[in-house]
Structure formats: C-alpha cells, structure tokens
Design an enzyme around this catalytic site. Structure first.
Site, PDB file in Angstrom:
ATOM      1  N   LYS A 126       0.869  -1.186   0.000  1.00 27.27           N
ATOM      2  CA  LYS A 126       0.000   0.000   0.000  1.00 27.27           C
ATOM      3  C   LYS A 126       0.895   1.220   0.000  1.00 27.27           C
ATOM      4  O   LYS A 126       2.022   1.162   0.514  1.00 27.27           O
ATOM      5  CB  LYS A 126      -0.889   0.007   1.254  1.00 27.27           C
ATOM      6  N   ASP A 166      -7.010   4.311  -4.569  1.00 31.78           N
ATOM      7  CA  ASP A 166      -7.660   4.205  -3.255  1.00 31.78           C
ATOM      8  C   ASP A 166      -8.247   5.590  -3.001  1.00 31.78           C
ATOM      9  O   ASP A 166      -8.463   6.356  -3.951  1.00 31.78           O
ATOM     10  CB  ASP A 166      -6.647   3.787  -2.174  1.00 31.78           C
TER      11      ASP A 166
END
Ligand code: NDP
Length: 452
Positions: A126, A166
C-alpha cells in the site's frame, strides 16, 4: 486470547509506537489465530506472526511540486511493500492529508490477507501521500502525480509491485501516474491497475469493489435463505466504492437511501435510482462537488452535516443492510448499537476496517451477517489481478467475462472464509474465517520459501 498471541501483539505494539490503526488491524487478525497456531506449531516455530507484521520494505520519499501560484510545495510519498510470498506487491495508493506510515502499514497488512483470499497470485502493499487533491486544480494534481512517480518508479514494476487507486486516487490520478512512469522508463507495461480501457485497463475495474461487495452480500444472505432484493440499504461515502455499490444494489432490486462525504450525509427515503446516481457520478467525478448538493437538487431529501465525536447519524437511519464505503473506523460502538437497534440484518464492509473493534464485537455477539472488508471488498483487487492478466496477454476481455469472473471470485472468497471458520469451530464468523484462510495461504508460501 491465546497467551502466545498476546505476547506477540505486545512485542509488535512496543516495536511500532504511534501506529494505532496498524496495531488495531494486527490485533483483530492475530486475535483469531490461536487455534491455528495450536494445530500448526510450524507457524509458531517459523515466527510467522512476527514476520508478517514486519514490512519487507518501506520506501519514503520527498515529493516536491509547484502550485498554480508558483510556490514550491512539499509532500511525503510512502510505499509499504509488505509481503511478496504469493506474488508481486499489490495494493492501492491513497492521497489524503491523514496519510502516515502507520496508516499505510495497516492498509498493507490487510491487503496481504485480502489478496490471498482472492486466490490470485498477488502479494500485499500500500502507498500514498499526505497530499490532498481536494480543491487543487487539474494542473496541480498532474504536477504532483508526476513528481510522486518520479520518486516511486524505480521501486515498482509489473513483476515487482503494481499499485492501484484508493481514497483520492481515481482514474485521473492513475492516468497522470502512468503517463509519467511510461515517460521515465520508456516502457508500456501493466505497472498500475485501474487504467483507462483504451490504455491497458480492464472493463469492470471501476465497478469491481462496489459490485463485489454486493455479490458478497448475496452469498451471505443466501446462507439464511434470503436475498438483497427489496432491502433498504445504507451506503456511506460517495466515491468509487459507494457509487458502484449503489449501482449494483439498484440492479438487484434493493433500495439504497444514503450517501455521504466528509462534510455530511444525505437521506433519500424514496431511494437513489439510476438517474440520481448518474447525477452523483457527475457531481463527484467531474465537477468534484459536495454531497450536500444532492439535497438541493432532489425533493424529499434531507442533508445532515457531519458531527464530531463518536457518533455518525447516518447509521441511525432504519435499514436492513449497511455498506460502509468511506473510510476506517467510521462505525463506532454507538453507531453499531444504532444499527442493531434498528434490526440491521447484514453489515458489509466496502471500506477497509470501517468498524471499530468494539463495533465488531457487538455485531459478532448479535449474530448478524457481518463481512469484514478484507473479504467483502476483495473484488477491487481481484479485478486488478484480472487487469494484470489481460496486460500480460495484450488482450481485452469482454465485460461479461470479467463480471462473471468477479462474481465467481467473490463466491470463492465466501466459500473459503466460511469453510475456514467452520474448520476451527467458528461457523458463521466471517472475521475469524477471513483471517484464518488468508493467513494460512500466505504462511504456507512463506514456509516453503525459507526464512527470507
Ligand atoms: P474515494 O476517494 O473515491 O471516496 C472516498 C469517500 O469517502 C468520499 O466520499 C470521501 O469524502 C469519504 N471519506 C474519505 N475519508 C473520509 C473521512 N476521513 N471521513 C469521512 N468521509 C471520508 O475512495 P474509494 O471509494 O476508492 O475508497 C473508499 C474506501 O474503500 C476506503 O476505505 C478504501 O481503502 C476502500 N477500498 C477501495 C477500493 C477501490 O477499489 N477503490 C478497494 C478496496 C477497498 P470526501 O470527498 O469529503 O473526502
């Protein structure tokens, strides 16, 4: 909780101070694993809990850019390459002022389990930045993205690490990031997912997380002889996940009645229909406006501004199902009590870790259908995996083909999670099932690959 697991969590807490979300995610996942470690002492001997909580690599870099007034701005870029045991690092980029290392470690940790549940060969990662795209011009966003990729490009690649979107990173940002990667490396490859269809993207990728959450809800409700059709549903957020959750709910004959953003929420008792949803997409994706405008545009709709503290009035609206699709910890214990008080049947997490640990405990104790994000929102990364496969083949698959695969992957996630929960005496507990099934797949690969 098993005392060995408790000790490990304490060690992790001591080694990672000031990272509450990361610790919350680790505690939730490892809290389910006591019986697994008893059955598999090799996981304990291999120190897999400790190894999986330590990122393989963290990259942190300066992102300088120039705003429209000609002033130099500096943000921080981060990429957490958490675990590559079952495939290249895979996971989104978040651009939001709250982005810190600990927040990204929580998201990367969750991603490892989630990606394992998809059954596709993807490790977990991430990344992101404390840059806030809200209120910035297109040119500012472009300059920021180009600088961000200039810092990141040498650490990623189609076989190494494949970022996606995201919060705050949608198709516009992916476009600018991809363009810069291509310019620097002179290579057109599947280094990012969430790309536009005409430049290497997959059909159904924008829809995948929201559609997948509704498919997961279908699977859960079917275990009780029920279905989503006719259910009144609460949806929070109004970004990518929320929009396509609403779209699939409409397709399946449910009645979505709420949407929100960080300023407040709207309640439309008549239901958000296709026409209203198209208006929301234009509002959020093109005009980049606020959800408050929905109440000004459509009659019979109420708008309530966001309140500070442990309480979000959106969750007080009576409904059968809830799809939290905004951000972490958006359902507190108070909110969980409101939902249960209104006899909610299912809570399906489109967002990552939207329910606090106290809220989760209340849902589990009440015995409702509760799907944690790492299972329910796995559809997004699953179709990212399918995008990688199409990029490698230099092919586009038809919409129907991708959608069928998404549906079948969500069915398989549900099956794995249910089976793992049953195997360890926790039937119907999707939290235990998701953590056990995800952990075991990665643990087996790590053992096979040695101590690395
Ligand atoms: P978007 O940026 O498209 O939308 C986010 C939405 O949530 C916006 O409406 C935003 O409002 C709201 N929001 C964000 N932060 C906060 C906050 N702190 N408080 C209140 N509201 C907030 O993001 P996505 O839809 O892509 O992501 C939503 C969630 O889903 C995240 O948890 C993400 O990690 C998760 N997820 C996303 C996937 C994907 O494929 N995109 C895949 C799997 C999970 P505002 O505009 O006011 O900030």
């Amino acid at each position: 909780m098993n005392s060995y697991v408790q000790d490990v969590i304490e060690q992790i807490a001591a080694a990672n101070p000031g990272e509450p979300e990361f610790l919350q995610a680790v505690t939730e996942a490892y809290g389910c694993l006591g019986p697994v470690l008893e059955r598999h002492p090799e996981y304990r001997d291999g120190k897999l809990l400790q190894r999986m909580a330590e990122p393989e690599r963290v990259i942190m870099f300066r992102v300088p850019w120039v705003d429209d007034a000609g002033e130099v701005q500096i943000n921080r870029g981060i990429r957490v390459q958490m675990n590559s045991a079952i495939g290249p690092y895979k996971g989104g980029l978040r651009f939001h002022p709250t982005v810190r290392l600990g927040l990204l470690k929580f998201l990367a940790f969750e991603q490892v389990f989630k990606n394992a549940l998809t059954t596709l060969p993807m490790g977990g990662g991430k990344g992101g930045s404390d840059f806030d795209p809200k209120g910035k011009s297109d040119a500012e966003v472009r300059r920021f993205c180009q600088s961000f990729m200039t810092g990141l490009y040498r650490h990623i690649g189609q076989f190494t690490d494949v970022p996606a979107g995201d919060i705050g990173v949608g198709s516009r940002e992916i476009g600018y990031l991809f363009g810069q990667y291509k310019r620097i490396t002179n290579e057109f490859s599947g280094v990012l997912t969430g790309k536009g269809y005409d430049w290497g993207g997959s059909l159904i990728r924008p829809e995948a997380t929201g559609y997948g959450a509704v498919y997961f809800a279908d699977e859960m409700l079917a275990t009780r002889g029920d279905s989503i059709a006719g259910k009144t549903c609460l949806v929070s957020g109004s970004g990518n996940v929320a929009q396509y959750t609403v779209e699939k709910l409409i397709d399946e004959g449910a009645l979505p009645v709420t949407l929100s953003d960080s300023s407040g929420f709207i309640h439309d008792p008549a239901g958000i229909d296709r026409e209203k949803l198209e208006w929301v997409k234009e509002l959020k994706n093109v005009r980049r406006g606020r959800i408050r405008e929905y109440a000004e545009r459509f009659p019979g709709v109420t708008y309530a501004p966001a309140e500070a503290g442990e309480h979000n009035p959106l969750w007080e609206v009576p409904a059968d199902c809830a799809f939290p699709s905004a951000t972490q910890n958006e359902i507190s214990a108070t909110d969980a009590k409101s939902l249960l008080g209104n006899e909610v049947t299912a809570v399906v997490e489109g967002a990552n870790m939207p329910t606090t640990p106290e809220g989760v405990e209340l849902f589990l104790t009440a015995g409702i259908l509760y799907a944690p994000g790492k299972a329910a929102n796995a559809g997004g990364v699953a179709v990212s995996g399918l995008e990688m496969a199409q990029d490698s083949e230099r092919m586009h698959w038809a919409r129907r083909v991708v959608d069928e695969q998404l549906r079948s992957i969500m069915k398989s996630v549900h099956e794995q999670v249910s089976t793992a929960a049953e195997e360890y005496g926790r039937a119907g507990n999707y939290v235990a099932g998701a953590n056990i099934a995800g952990f075991c797949r990665v643990a087996e690969a790590m053992l096979a690959e040695g101590v690395e």
